[in-house]
Write a protein that holds these residues in place. Structure first.
Motif, PDB file in Angstrom:
ATOM      1  N   THR A 170       0.811  -1.219   0.000  1.00 59.54           N
ATOM      2  CA  THR A 170       0.000   0.000   0.000  1.00 59.54           C
ATOM      3  C   THR A 170       0.852   1.281   0.000  1.00 59.54           C
ATOM      4  O   THR A 170       0.374   2.340  -0.411  1.00 59.54           O
ATOM      5  CB  THR A 170      -0.915   0.034   1.245  1.00 59.54           C
ATOM      6  OG1 THR A 170      -0.115  -0.218   2.394  1.00 59.54           O
ATOM      7  CG2 THR A 170      -2.027  -0.993   1.148  1.00 59.54           C
ATOM      8  N   GLU A 171       2.105   1.178   0.445  1.00 62.60           N
ATOM      9  CA  GLU A 171       2.913   2.404   0.643  1.00 62.60           C
ATOM     10  C   GLU A 171       3.167   3.196  -0.642  1.00 62.60           C
ATOM     11  O   GLU A 171       2.967   4.415  -0.654  1.00 62.60           O
ATOM     12  CB  GLU A 171       4.228   2.057   1.348  1.00 62.60           C
ATOM     13  CG  GLU A 171       4.027   1.859   2.838  1.00 62.60           C
ATOM     14  CD  GLU A 171       5.210   1.187   3.518  1.00 62.60           C
ATOM     15  OE1 GLU A 171       6.275   1.056   2.880  1.00 62.60           O
ATOM     16  OE2 GLU A 171       5.049   0.783   4.673  1.00 62.60           O
ATOM     17  N   LYS A 216      -0.008   5.011  -1.596  1.00 62.02           N
ATOM     18  CA  LYS A 216      -0.312   6.115  -0.686  1.00 62.02           C
ATOM     19  C   LYS A 216       0.570   7.327  -1.014  1.00 62.02           C
ATOM     20  O   LYS A 216       0.086   8.463  -1.088  1.00 62.02           O
ATOM     21  CB  LYS A 216      -0.077   5.654   0.758  1.00 62.02           C
ATOM     22  CG  LYS A 216      -0.485   6.668   1.786  1.00 62.02           C
ATOM     23  CD  LYS A 216      -0.541   6.046   3.165  1.00 62.02           C
ATOM     24  CE  LYS A 216      -1.005   7.082   4.160  1.00 62.02           C
ATOM     25  NZ  LYS A 216      -0.160   7.203   5.305  1.00 62.02           N
ATOM     26  N   GLU A 217       1.855   7.073  -1.226  1.00 66.50           N
ATOM     27  CA  GLU A 217       2.780   8.181  -1.523  1.00 66.50           C
ATOM     28  C   GLU A 217       2.354   8.936  -2.779  1.00 66.50           C
ATOM     29  O   GLU A 217       2.366  10.163  -2.825  1.00 66.50           O
ATOM     30  CB  GLU A 217       4.198   7.633  -1.749  1.00 66.50           C
ATOM     31  CG  GLU A 217       4.895   7.254  -0.458  1.00 66.50           C
ATOM     32  CD  GLU A 217       6.178   6.496  -0.731  1.00 66.50           C
ATOM     33  OE1 GLU A 217       6.615   6.425  -1.898  1.00 66.50           O
ATOM     34  OE2 GLU A 217       6.740   5.959   0.234  1.00 66.50           O
ATOM     35  N   GLU A 234      -0.696  10.984  -2.096  1.00 66.83           N
ATOM     36  CA  GLU A 234      -0.346  12.154  -1.278  1.00 66.83           C
ATOM     37  C   GLU A 234       0.349  13.235  -2.106  1.00 66.83           C
ATOM     38  O   GLU A 234       0.207  14.419  -1.834  1.00 66.83           O
ATOM     39  CB  GLU A 234       0.555  11.724  -0.105  1.00 66.83           C
ATOM     40  CG  GLU A 234      -0.248  11.085   1.011  1.00 66.83           C
ATOM     41  CD  GLU A 234       0.619  10.501   2.114  1.00 66.83           C
ATOM     42  OE1 GLU A 234       0.062  10.207   3.173  1.00 66.83           O
ATOM     43  OE2 GLU A 234       1.839  10.318   1.910  1.00 66.83           O
ATOM     44  N   PHE A 266      -6.583  -3.196   3.789  1.00 64.47           N
ATOM     45  CA  PHE A 266      -5.702  -2.034   3.946  1.00 64.47           C
ATOM     46  C   PHE A 266      -5.534  -1.251   2.641  1.00 64.47           C
ATOM     47  O   PHE A 266      -5.324  -0.046   2.679  1.00 64.47           O
ATOM     48  CB  PHE A 266      -4.363  -2.450   4.582  1.00 64.47           C
ATOM     49  CG  PHE A 266      -4.486  -2.543   6.072  1.00 64.47           C
ATOM     50  CD1 PHE A 266      -4.408  -1.401   6.857  1.00 64.47           C
ATOM     51  CD2 PHE A 266      -4.784  -3.746   6.697  1.00 64.47           C
ATOM     52  CE1 PHE A 266      -4.587  -1.464   8.232  1.00 64.47           C
ATOM     53  CE2 PHE A 266      -4.969  -3.821   8.067  1.00 64.47           C
ATOM     54  CZ  PHE A 266      -4.871  -2.679   8.847  1.00 64.47           C
ATOM     55  N   SER A 267      -5.690  -1.921   1.521  1.00 64.25           N
ATOM     56  CA  SER A 267      -5.694  -1.201   0.246  1.00 64.25           C
ATOM     57  C   SER A 267      -6.900  -0.273   0.218  1.00 64.25           C
ATOM     58  O   SER A 267      -6.815   0.887  -0.207  1.00 64.25           O
ATOM     59  CB  SER A 267      -5.770  -2.191  -0.924  1.00 64.25           C
ATOM     60  OG  SER A 267      -4.669  -3.055  -0.885  1.00 64.25           O
ATOM     61  N   SER A 268      -8.016  -0.784   0.685  1.00 63.58           N
ATOM     62  CA  SER A 268      -9.253   0.000   0.729  1.00 63.58           C
ATOM     63  C   SER A 268      -9.095   1.215   1.658  1.00 63.58           C
ATOM     64  O   SER A 268      -9.459   2.339   1.312  1.00 63.58           O
ATOM     65  CB  SER A 268     -10.386  -0.908   1.216  1.00 63.58           C
ATOM     66  OG  SER A 268     -11.528  -0.159   1.465  1.00 63.58           O
ATOM     67  N   THR A 279      -6.386   2.684   2.395  1.00 63.45           N
ATOM     68  CA  THR A 279      -5.396   3.607   1.820  1.00 63.45           C
ATOM     69  C   THR A 279      -6.043   4.565   0.829  1.00 63.45           C
ATOM     70  O   THR A 279      -5.736   5.760   0.804  1.00 63.45           O
ATOM     71  CB  THR A 279      -4.278   2.793   1.107  1.00 63.45           C
ATOM     72  OG1 THR A 279      -3.656   1.974   2.083  1.00 63.45           O
ATOM     73  CG2 THR A 279      -3.255   3.697   0.451  1.00 63.45           C
ATOM     74  N   THR A 280      -6.914   4.046  -0.020  1.00 67.40           N
ATOM     75  CA  THR A 280      -7.456   4.876  -1.108  1.00 67.40           C
ATOM     76  C   THR A 280      -8.695   5.659  -0.698  1.00 67.40           C
ATOM     77  O   THR A 280      -9.030   6.661  -1.328  1.00 67.40           O
ATOM     78  CB  THR A 280      -7.812   3.994  -2.323  1.00 67.40           C
ATOM     79  OG1 THR A 280      -8.761   2.996  -1.896  1.00 67.40           O
ATOM     80  CG2 THR A 280      -6.588   3.312  -2.902  1.00 67.40           C
ATOM     81  N   THR A 282     -12.106   1.956  -5.765  1.00 68.05           N
ATOM     82  CA  THR A 282     -11.256   0.790  -5.521  1.00 68.05           C
ATOM     83  C   THR A 282     -12.103  -0.475  -5.548  1.00 68.05           C
ATOM     84  O   THR A 282     -13.111  -0.576  -4.856  1.00 68.05           O
ATOM     85  CB  THR A 282     -10.537   0.942  -4.162  1.00 68.05           C
ATOM     86  OG1 THR A 282      -9.730   2.125  -4.238  1.00 68.05           O
ATOM     87  CG2 THR A 282      -9.659  -0.245  -3.841  1.00 68.05           C
TER      88      THR A 282
END
Ligand code: FES
Length: 272
Positions: A167-168, A171-172, A175, A194-196, A198-199, A206
């Motif tokens: 996911t990182e 996310k970056e 952002e 966690f993908s969910s 994140t977005t 998603t």
């Protein structure tokens, strides 16, 4: 359904090419099959990783984790599978969205391949992000690169690609304000959850491919139910893909653990 070829992609993860011409003729990205190893076996859903209508074969990838996959893993080319039913479920929605990010965890790397191909053919810019525990669990890097505009690898221990979770990088980018029009995340439930998460703050649509326990695969038994936007949906006929932001993940993950004790006992007997 004779097994035409088998391949161990990484330890305990196998690809089987199975002769099933009528399934191969109709298969589309995102669909799955349900198979039984023999007449007394349980029915398990497996996503279609590839198909060849001319050859009449479908490919599935599975990890040896429980009784059925252990028994499946003992089969060799020339052996037969008792039942193979499909293609089931709705195909992935494919159109020119713009930039599509495909996130895969574990052996879902195989199942995102047909989606990547279809999204590329529809004119999308395709970013693939694959996450694994370490470099020994990665496969198909060249094929993934060929079917994407950008391939990002993450490993938990940093032995390949960048160190960290899948996911990182997504996310970056979000952002930084980079545009992603659609995310499709496929893998273990915790990775999809966690993908969910994140977005969601960025409002990026998603999609996840749900992998509940299934029996009939035709909307009759109800065991594949998933709570989506407060409504009960059946993954086999309404899915398997749903809007990740509308899923009750805690309910889903609790349901996935329902038969854990029985599954352990069954595996002990199977290995005797
Ligand atoms: Fe029975 Fe979906 S598997 S309703």
């Amino acid at each position: 359904f004779p097994i035409v070829a088998t391949e161990e992609l990484v330890p305990r993860v196998r690809l089987y090419r199975i002769h099933a011409p009528r399934v191969a003729r109709k298969a589309a990205a995102g669909q799955f099959v349900i198979l039984r190893v023999d007449a007394h076996g349980e029915r398990i859903p497996l996503t279609i990783a590839d198909w060849d209508a001319a050859e009449g074969t479908v490919s599935v990838v599975f990890m040896e984790v429980g009784t059925t996959t252990t028994r499946l893993a003992r089969l060799k080319p020339g052996d037969v599978i008792a039942d193979l039913c499909g293609p089931l479920g709705n195909p992935t929605e494919v159109e020119n969205f713009g930039t599509v990010c495909l996130m895969a965890g574990g052996f879902a790397t195989a199942t995102i391949m047909p989606i990547a191909r279809a999204m590329k053919a529809a004119g999308n810019r395709v970013i693939i992000v694959v996450g694994a525990r370490n470099k020994d669990l990665l496969f198909w890097r060249e094929r993934l690169a060929e079917n994407s505009d950008e391939l990002i690898i993450t490993t938990d221990d940093g032995s390949a690609g960048r160190k960290g979770v899948v996911t990182e990088p997504v996310k970056e980018r979000l952002e930084r304000g980079e545009r992603i029009d659609r995310v499709i995340a496929i893998g273990p439930s915790i990775m999809m959850k966690f993908s969910s998460l994140t977005t969601k703050p960025f409002g990026v649509k998603t999609i996840v491919s749900m992998n509940p326990i299934m029996v009939d695969g035709t909307g009759m038994c109800g065991c594949c139910r998933v709570s989506v936007a407060g409504q009960t949906r059946f993954a086999c006929v309404d899915g398997p893909e749903f809007d990740a932001h509308a899923i009750d993940w805690d309910n889903f993950m609790a349901r996935q653990r329902t038969y854990i004790d029985e599954e352990k006992r069954s595996l002990e007997i199977c290995r005797c």
